[in-house]
Write an enzyme that holds these catalytic residues in place. Structure first.
Site, PDB file in Angstrom:
ATOM      1  N   LYS A  71      -7.229 -25.724 -20.677  1.00 56.88           N
ATOM      2  CA  LYS A  71      -8.125 -26.771 -20.170  1.00 56.88           C
ATOM      3  C   LYS A  71      -8.331 -27.879 -21.189  1.00 56.88           C
ATOM      4  CE  LYS A  71     -10.849 -23.122 -18.061  1.00 56.88           C
ATOM      5  NZ  LYS A  71     -11.988 -22.238 -18.162  1.00 56.88           N
ATOM      6  N   LYS A 104      -0.024 -22.300 -24.872  1.00 56.78           N
ATOM      7  CA  LYS A 104      -0.675 -21.879 -23.620  1.00 56.78           C
ATOM      8  C   LYS A 104      -1.163 -23.094 -22.830  1.00 56.78           C
ATOM      9  CE  LYS A 104      -5.039 -20.677 -23.426  1.00 56.78           C
ATOM     10  NZ  LYS A 104      -6.380 -20.085 -23.468  1.00 56.78           N
ATOM     11  N   LYS A 125     -11.030 -21.429 -32.619  1.00 59.03           N
ATOM     12  CA  LYS A 125     -12.055 -22.411 -32.243  1.00 59.03           C
ATOM     13  C   LYS A 125     -12.925 -22.813 -33.429  1.00 59.03           C
ATOM     14  CE  LYS A 125     -12.480 -21.588 -27.311  1.00 59.03           C
ATOM     15  NZ  LYS A 125     -13.349 -21.179 -26.201  1.00 59.03           N
TER      16      LYS A 125
HETATM   17  P1  TYM Z   1     -11.825 -18.764 -19.378  1.00 60.56           P
HETATM   18  O1  TYM Z   1     -12.588 -19.547 -18.380  1.00 60.56           O
HETATM   19  O2  TYM Z   1     -11.472 -19.449 -20.657  1.00 60.56           O
HETATM   20  O3  TYM Z   1     -10.490 -18.210 -18.757  1.00 60.56           O
HETATM   21  C1  TYM Z   1     -10.532 -17.564 -17.521  1.00 60.56           C
HETATM   22  C2  TYM Z   1      -9.343 -16.648 -17.332  1.00 60.56           C
HETATM   23  O4  TYM Z   1      -8.127 -17.384 -17.282  1.00 60.56           O
HETATM   24  C3  TYM Z   1      -7.166 -16.791 -18.149  1.00 60.56           C
HETATM   25  N1  TYM Z   1      -6.271 -17.850 -18.638  1.00 60.56           N
HETATM   26  C4  TYM Z   1      -4.932 -17.815 -18.487  1.00 60.56           C
HETATM   27  N2  TYM Z   1      -4.104 -16.917 -17.913  1.00 60.56           N
HETATM   28  C5  TYM Z   1      -2.772 -17.196 -17.922  1.00 60.56           C
HETATM   29  N3  TYM Z   1      -2.252 -18.321 -18.476  1.00 60.56           N
HETATM   30  C6  TYM Z   1      -3.041 -19.246 -19.056  1.00 60.56           C
HETATM   31  N4  TYM Z   1      -2.508 -20.356 -19.574  1.00 60.56           N
HETATM   32  C7  TYM Z   1      -4.454 -19.017 -19.087  1.00 60.56           C
HETATM   33  N5  TYM Z   1      -5.521 -19.716 -19.562  1.00 60.56           N
HETATM   34  C8  TYM Z   1      -6.613 -18.981 -19.278  1.00 60.56           C
HETATM   35  C9  TYM Z   1      -8.021 -16.200 -19.263  1.00 60.56           C
HETATM   36  O5  TYM Z   1      -7.317 -15.200 -19.968  1.00 60.56           O
HETATM   37  C10 TYM Z   1      -9.175 -15.632 -18.478  1.00 60.56           C
HETATM   38  O6  TYM Z   1      -8.859 -14.379 -17.928  1.00 60.56           O
HETATM   39  N6  TYM Z   1     -13.947 -15.154 -21.988  1.00 60.56           N
HETATM   40  C11 TYM Z   1     -13.464 -15.385 -20.631  1.00 60.56           C
HETATM   41  C12 TYM Z   1     -14.609 -15.417 -19.643  1.00 60.56           C
HETATM   42  C13 TYM Z   1     -15.348 -14.126 -19.594  1.00 60.56           C
HETATM   43  C14 TYM Z   1     -14.867 -12.870 -19.107  1.00 60.56           C
HETATM   44  C15 TYM Z   1     -15.954 -11.937 -19.258  1.00 60.56           C
HETATM   45  C16 TYM Z   1     -13.659 -12.443 -18.560  1.00 60.56           C
HETATM   46  C17 TYM Z   1     -16.630 -13.937 -19.999  1.00 60.56           C
HETATM   47  N7  TYM Z   1     -17.000 -12.642 -19.817  1.00 60.56           N
HETATM   48  C18 TYM Z   1     -15.828 -10.617 -18.894  1.00 60.56           C
HETATM   49  C19 TYM Z   1     -13.536 -11.094 -18.185  1.00 60.56           C
HETATM   50  C20 TYM Z   1     -14.612 -10.192 -18.356  1.00 60.56           C
HETATM   51  C21 TYM Z   1     -12.649 -16.671 -20.632  1.00 60.56           C
HETATM   52  O7  TYM Z   1     -11.954 -16.933 -21.547  1.00 60.56           O
HETATM   53  O8  TYM Z   1     -12.724 -17.480 -19.616  1.00 60.56           O
END
Ligand code: TYM
Length: 325
Positions: free
Chosen positions: A195, A192, A111
């Site tokens: 979004k 991957k 990023k």
């Molecule tokens: P975020 O919103 O970017 O992603 C949310 C979750 O979706 C999973 N994910 C995927 N899994 C499979 N295939 C994909 N293509 C894919 N894209 C996204 C991400 O791995 C994630 O589990 N940093 C976290 C948010 C967060 C969090 C935490 C999670 C903040 N604090 C504490 C767990 C524990 C995140 O990236 O969210």
């Protein structure tokens, strides 16, 4: 009872990857654990984005959690920014994290390349994530593979803190949904599903029109062979569709291969499209029931109270261990 926690950012675009990688895993395991699921809105301001509209997106994400089967009676559901102990603890953890280790986080490297004026918040993002996890004595964290390194950092910080100040934190484990831990882009299946992808034809959003979803799947990139075989290296497109189909129907990859042993790509894609559309349609119907209901406000009020009780106790314990007044 062991504890489970996860969070998603309220970006307004929740993808099939987010669903399969994180939300569905939480729903599947919610009877086995004491569960916490939250909206990671503080993480959403680490990158520049003028169109945040956080209030609306937070509501929408809560409605999606409920629509995807997260049961408010089995989970504490809350908003990260409503609980200041997350940012408070994060400072303590920052003072026990190293510049070098944070510089090695894949997500930060990726990023920060996109904008040379990246914020300090983007750099310390994984430490806030560690605070989210460690505040609740979390045993398991369902995440997609892209977040595994961050959960491992939380483990390292917990172990380091415990060694320095005495047993304080539970050391968490990431849990992943097998092949579903990384759902790939439909147009470029070596990437991957994300979004922020430039070509949205490769991304299925849970709130997309159902016809659009069907078209995206039918047009998904495959290969010039004919056999439905799981081989991510040589057949990334077909393998991704197998993963999606298997994850939604809770089948194994081998079961899917067997089911379609005599089928062509057209038949298989149609079956995947039918399955995804059926699942998403069910989610959308429930979403529409919840989105304008005051149940969301009630759940968040309750979640705020409950999460703060846990978080405050842990935060006070940390302050004591470090020796503050
Ligand atoms: P975020 O919103 O970017 O992603 C949310 C979750 O979706 C999973 N994910 C995927 N899994 C499979 N295939 C994909 N293509 C894919 N894209 C996204 C991400 O791995 C994630 O589990 N940093 C976290 C948010 C967060 C969090 C935490 C999670 C903040 N604090 C504490 C767990 C524990 C995140 O990236 O969210």
């Amino acid at each position: 009872m062991k504890r489970m926690l996860t969070g998603l950012q309220p970006t307004g675009v929740i993808t099939l990857g987010n669903y399969i990688g994180a939300i569905k895993e939480m729903a599947k395991r919610q009877d086995e654990y004491e569960s916490f699921i939250f909206v990671a809105d503080l993480h959403a301001i680490t990158v520049p984005n003028m169109d945040l509209n956080l209030k609306e997106k937070t509501r929408s994400l809560i409605a999606l959690y409920l629509a995807c089967g997260i049961d408010p009676n089995k989970n504490t559901i809350f908003v990260q920014s409503e609980n200041e102990y997350h940012t408070n603890l994060s400072w303590f953890l920052e003072c026990n994290s190293y510049f070098g280790e944070l510089s090695r986080m894949h997500q930060f490297k990726e990023k920060s390349k996109k904008n040379e004026n990246f914020t300090a918040g983007l750099f310390t993002y994984p430490v806030l994530m560690a605070a989210d996890i460690l505040l609740y004595d979390t045993d398991v964290v369902p995440v997609g593979i892209d977040q595994k390194q961050h959960v491992e950092l939380a483990r390292d910080i917990a172990i380091r803190f415990n060694n320095k100040y005495g047993e304080t934190f539970v050391v968490p484990e990431p849990v992943m949904s097998g092949a579903g831990a990384k759902i790939m882009d439909l147009i470029d299946p070596t990437k991957k599903m994300s979004k922020s992808s430039e070509n949205q034809n490769g991304v299925i959003r849970l709130l997309d029109d159902l016809d659009v979803i069907r078209k995206k799947i039918m047009r998904a990139t495959t290969d010039s062979e004919m056999n439905i075989k799981y081989d991510p290296e040589n057949k990334p497109g077909i393998s991704n569709l197998i993963t999606i189909y298997a994850s939604i129907l809770n089948k194994t990859v081998e079961e899917v291969e067997k089911e379609f042993i005599d089928s062509n790509y057209g038949t298989f894609k149609k079956a995947v499209a039918d399955t995804v559309v059926q699942e998403v349609s069910r989610i959308q119907d429930k979403y529409n029931e919840y989105i304008n209901s005051d149940l969301i406000d009630k759940i968040l009020e309750e979640g705020k109270k409950k999460s703060r009780i846990f978080a405050k106790a842990k935060y006070e314990a940390v302050k004591n261990k470090v020796g503050f007044y």
